[in-house]
Write a protein that holds these residues in place. Structure first.
Motif: not given
Lengths: 332, 143
Positions: A112-137
């Motif tokens: 389920s996409a609404e699970a609590p695990v997917h809400q906290h820091v995970a979206p930030r890692y996914l959304n911002d890592s390209m800008e902040e870290v610049g590594v696709p993986n």
């Protein structure tokens, strides 16, 4: 379709685990646990956890099976059969299982996409890592950058385990001398294997280096690369003998390289502090934050790779030397 | 009936993991052979890893490697399109740590074997009792 594969693999896993618990021939048990690892690696792949699958396939199906086989050679192949019926153990285990299943009733639905695990820091890692870290993986960027401190701890644990094995399994100089005088290796007869390994070895080592340095863009990284590199060396050792292998990879050097990897990792952290940032905050390593992150991740992953590879080789060498020692102790 | 089917589809992965945990735990508690116990621990460990990875799964999402990350084709990133990378990171390192600790566990088992000549738990306990009967008697418990 994915669900179907998932269910079939889970069924196989449970069957293998049952067989492992049931059988008394430890050799078969070890082989089954290798199969168990390979099945779980396939399951991780099915669940889209490519990095985890990669690690499990190289570690679980490769190195752990080998270590278990090496120790079986010393401790004997068969488990003693007991007539004792462990009702108490069965009761405890079933109670635990029931409680755990009761616990899952409150858990969010699988996938389920609404699970609590997917809400906290995970979206930030996914959304911002390209800008902040610049590594696709994203797995690599979380591993080496966002949670770099965590990974430093894990690397230290691996290093500590090597110290534990080194201090537990000591081998005297006398055994080493005796082994050196023995000219033909045990696997001298295996000509096909020896020729194939000679061809394969460079490819395995190059693949390990590829996994090491391509970890930013695809599945892989220091942990997997270290294990694959070690697997190549272990393969060589098995066919060409400890003497030949330890001429290239001297134990003293390996121990130093293991320490060097941890030092490199921690050193990058200290370097960041010296340059005005926080511990393991790679932004300050270069003029451009993203460039600094790239550099930091490269160095940190290199440290991990060095430590993991040398620790795995060291543990294998120690196990093998112990079996060699056993052979001579028996003769004396 | 429909409710039960939904429940099974929603939880089957967790239940299979729990089954594996139970088998591993049983091998750790009930088996007398130390190598068998260690292998049971391995099963347990892999089951936990599987549990974490199942938690990270997200329907309709793909693996956490950003596509078209560089160049002209780069476009906006939606977190809903990628599964959760965090459990993967935690478990990836856990696997490598598990093989290192497996090495230590097996080394300890070998040491025990050379000291007592057996890996069966009850025989080891019997030998400890035979060697140091007074210590066991005064402490009042089995070591």
């Amino acid at each position: 379709m994915e669900t179907l594969i998932d269910i079939v693999l889970l069924g196989f896993l449970v069957l293998t685990a049952l067989a492992v618990a049931k059988m008394h021939d430890l050799f078969a048990v070890v082989m089954l646990s290798g199969i168990y690892s390979l099945l779980s690696a396939s399951l991780f792949l099915d669940l889209d956890a490519v990095d985890v699958a990669f690690t499990e396939a190289s570690v679980g199906a490769g190195i752990s099976t080998l270590l278990m086989l090496a120790s079986l050679k010393l401790v004997g192949r068969f488990e003693k059969r007991t007539r004792y019926r462990p009702m108490l153990a069965l009761g405890v285990v079933l109670a635990t299982g029931t409680l755990l299943i009761y616990g899952t009733l409150d858990m969010p639905h699988f996938g389920s996409a609404e699970a609590p695990v997917h809400q906290h820091v995970a979206p930030r890692y996914l959304n911002d890592s390209m800008e902040e870290v610049g590594v696709p993986n994203v797995v690599t960027s979380v591993l080496a950058s966002y949670r770099g401190y965590d990974t430093l701890g894990e690397t230290l644990v691996v290093f500590t385990a090597a110290i534990g094995v080194i201090s537990l399994l000591r081998v005297s100089r006398r055994t080493k001398e005796e082994e050196k005088q023995k000219t033909p290796a045990d696997m001298q007869q295996q000509i096909i294997l020896r020729v194939v390994v000679k061809w394969l070895l460079p490819l395995i080592l190059i693949f390990a280096l590829y996994v090491q340095f391509h970890g930013d863009y695809g599945p892989g990284g220091g942990f997997q690369a270290g294990v694959i590199f070690a697997a190549g060396i272990i393969l060589y050792t098995m066919l060409f003998g400890l003497n030949n292998a330890s001429r290239v990879f001297q134990p003293e050097h390996l121990e130093r390289i293991a320490a060097l990897g941890v030092l490199l990792y921690a050193g990058v952290g200290i370097g960041c502090m010296v340059l005005g940032g926080n511990f393991l905050d790679y932004n300050g390593l270069s003029h451009d934050p993203v460039h600094g992150q790239h550099l930091g991740i490269l160095l940190v992953e290199l440290g991990v790779g060095l430590t993991v590879a040398s620790v795995m080789i060291t543990i294998f060498f120690k196990f093998t030397w112990r079996t060699v020692k056993h052979k001579y102790v028996k003769k004396r | 009936m429909e409710a039960i089917t939904t429940l099974i589809i929603a939880k089957y992965n967790y239940w299979a993991v729990i089954l594996l945990i139970v088998i591993g735990l049983y091998a750790m508690i009930a088996k007398k052979n130390l190598v068998k116990k260690i292998i049971g621990m391995n099963i347990f460990q892999t089951a936990i890893i599987l549990f974490y990875v199942s938690i990270g799964a997200k329907r309709g999402a793909t693996l956490p490697i950003i596509v078209h990350a560089h160049g002209d084709a780069a476009h906006a990133i939606h977190a809903a399109d990628y599964i959760n990378p965090l459990p993967h990171v935690l478990m990836l390192t856990a696997i490598v740590v598990s093989v290192a600790t497996l090495g230590v566990a097996l080394a300890l088992a070998m040491k025990i074997y050379f000291h007592y000549g057996t890996l069966e738990e009850d025989e080891i306990q019997k030998k400890i009792m035979d060697r140091e009967p007074d210590k066991v008697a005064t402490s009042g418990e089995h070591l």
